[in-house]
Enzyme design. Structure first.
Site, mmCIF file in Angstrom:
data_model
loop_
_atom_site.group_PDB
_atom_site.id
_atom_site.type_symbol
_atom_site.label_atom_id
_atom_site.label_comp_id
_atom_site.label_asym_id
_atom_site.label_seq_id
_atom_site.Cartn_x
_atom_site.Cartn_y
_atom_site.Cartn_z
ATOM 1 C CE LYS A 112 -2.380 2.885 2.497
ATOM 2 N NZ LYS A 112 -3.065 3.422 3.661
ATOM 3 N N GLY A 173 -7.946 9.266 10.261
ATOM 4 C CA GLY A 173 -8.214 9.306 11.692
ATOM 5 C C GLY A 173 -9.269 10.315 12.120
ATOM 6 C CB ALA A 199 -8.243 7.672 5.278
ATOM 7 N N GLY A 200 -10.924 7.897 7.098
ATOM 8 C CA GLY A 200 -12.002 8.832 7.380
ATOM 9 C C GLY A 200 -13.280 8.220 7.917
ATOM 10 C CG ASN A 221 -5.477 1.085 12.348
ATOM 11 O OD1 ASN A 221 -4.307 0.879 12.119
ATOM 12 N ND2 ASN A 221 -5.949 0.806 13.557
ATOM 13 C CB THR A 222 -8.506 5.696 13.591
ATOM 14 O OG1 THR A 222 -7.202 5.872 13.046
ATOM 15 C CG2 THR A 222 -8.631 6.531 14.846
#
Lengths: 305, 68
Positions: A112, A173, A199-200, A221-222
């Site tokens: 990635k 995040g 993301a987001g 992830n977050t």
């Protein structure tokens, strides 16, 4: 074949295809920000993810490596490792990181790529991303690329030979959800390679929306690791991804401004017309089903206790 | 011989091989990748690889990450 069986068959026959490899899960997860290795393992198991991202970092020297190694907790024969260039701010650093990852993971060449522009937004630096992608592809890497939600750049990255394009939904995040669904939709419509939102995402409904837009998967992830209960959120995300995918495949109804009744509208309906006798028969039938009895006698005995 | 390992100045005996360095650092058997002056030293070459004074060595591993 029944409808249910058809649905089931359909579901298993709907794998995510990345660079010729089939995956059953459309949820990809990062392995950072967890409390400890055990929480990482439990959350990733609950997510059902098959592809997990890892970072490449300097080994701590002079410290006893007592904590369990990520590669032992999440064995690479069970998960597809996706080394990412998180934290790289130049094409050169990103390329170096990918080469180290390939050495570390015995020639594994799926990576990635992300090259960041600044620390405040963590938005991608597109010129550096394009440059790194070109070098990596020429060097035999299979590149899944993090980019912004620009349909023109997404198409360009696909034309260069990236095996998947991963537009952000919102800053890394931030948990803000899909800020620009129309751009994501345009990217999906133009694409010949998998499009994964990266993301987001903040909560399960955000993930479902990405899938309903037609995205092939979501990487997060977050949203999981930062939740109050990461393992429960991992499970929620798994279901949201599946629900969103099925909702996309099923084809939603068009939006309309005014109502449309869901029960059949008949002029001869129960509440409009009909004799007293008909109503009594219907009520009797309902009570029969309720108490599972078959005759007036047994009904009366039930009623009299 | 002075060189830099993961950004820190270190002293190593002359003629030490990359494999011996890993052993000395207590990292033997771990999954690692090594870069010297920005060039990767393949695992298969570690036993025969010797350092020069001033080499910049990077030893990396995979950790949890990919924070989105």
């Amino acid at each position: 074949m029944s409808t249910v069986m058809k649905t089931a068959t359909h579901r298993t026959a709907d794998p995510l295809l990345i660079d010729g490899v089939e995956y059953q899960s459309r949820l990809l997860v990062g392995t950072g920000k967890y409390k400890d290795m055990e929480e990482t393992r439990l959350a990733i198991e609950a997510s059902g993810a098959e592809i997990i991202t890892v970072a490449i970092r300097r080994t701590n020297l002079g410290q006893k490596a007592d904590e369990p190694n990520l590669l032992e907790v999440l064995p690479p024969d069970r998960y597809t490792y996706l080394p990412n260039t998180a934290g790289c701010y130049s094409a050169e650093d990103a390329v170096r990181t990918c080469r180290l990852a390939r050495e570390l993971l015995d020639g594994h060449n799926l990576v990635k790529l992300e090259v960041l522009g600044d620390e405040k937004t963590l938005f991608p630096d597109i010129t550096q991303t394009l440059s790194a992608a070109e070098t990596l592809i020429a060097d035999g890497f299979r590149v899944m690329v993090y980019t912004n939600d620009d349909p023109i750049i997404a198409r360009r990255l696909e034309e260069m030979g990236c095996v998947a394009v991963m537009p952000l939904a919102a800053p890394i995040g931030s948990g803000l959800g899909i800020r620009n669904p129309y751009n994501i939709l345009t990217i999906v419509e133009n694409a010949g390679v998998p499009i994964l939102v990266d993301a987001g995402v903040g909560c399960a409904s955000d993930a479902a929306i990405a899938m309903e837009l037609g995205c092939d998967g979501v990487l997060m992830n977050t949203a999981i690791a930062g939740a109050r209960d990461p393992v429960l959120m991992a499970s929620a995300m798994r279901k949201a991804i599946e629900a969103g995918r099925e909702s996309f495949l099923a084809g939603r109804i068009p939006k309309k401004r005014f109502a449309s009744a869901s029960s059949p509208v008949e002029r001869e309906g129960f509440f409009r017309k009909g004799s007293c006798k008909t109503r009594a028969a219907i009520i009797y039938g309902a009570l029969q089903r309720l108490w599972r009895v078959s005759s007036i006698e047994s009904l009366l005995s039930v009623l009299s206790g | 011989m002075d060189l830099i390992i993961n950004g820190k100045p270190e002293q190593l005996p002359d003629g030490i091989t990359a494999a011996q360095l890993i052993e000395q650092l207590g990292l033997a058997g771990q999954r690692l990748a090594i870069e010297v002056n920005r060039e990767i030293v393949p695992r298969s070459a570690l036993t025969g690889y010797t350092f020069k004074p001033g080499d910049r060595i990077e030893i990396v591993r995979a950790i949890g990450g990919g924070a989105r």
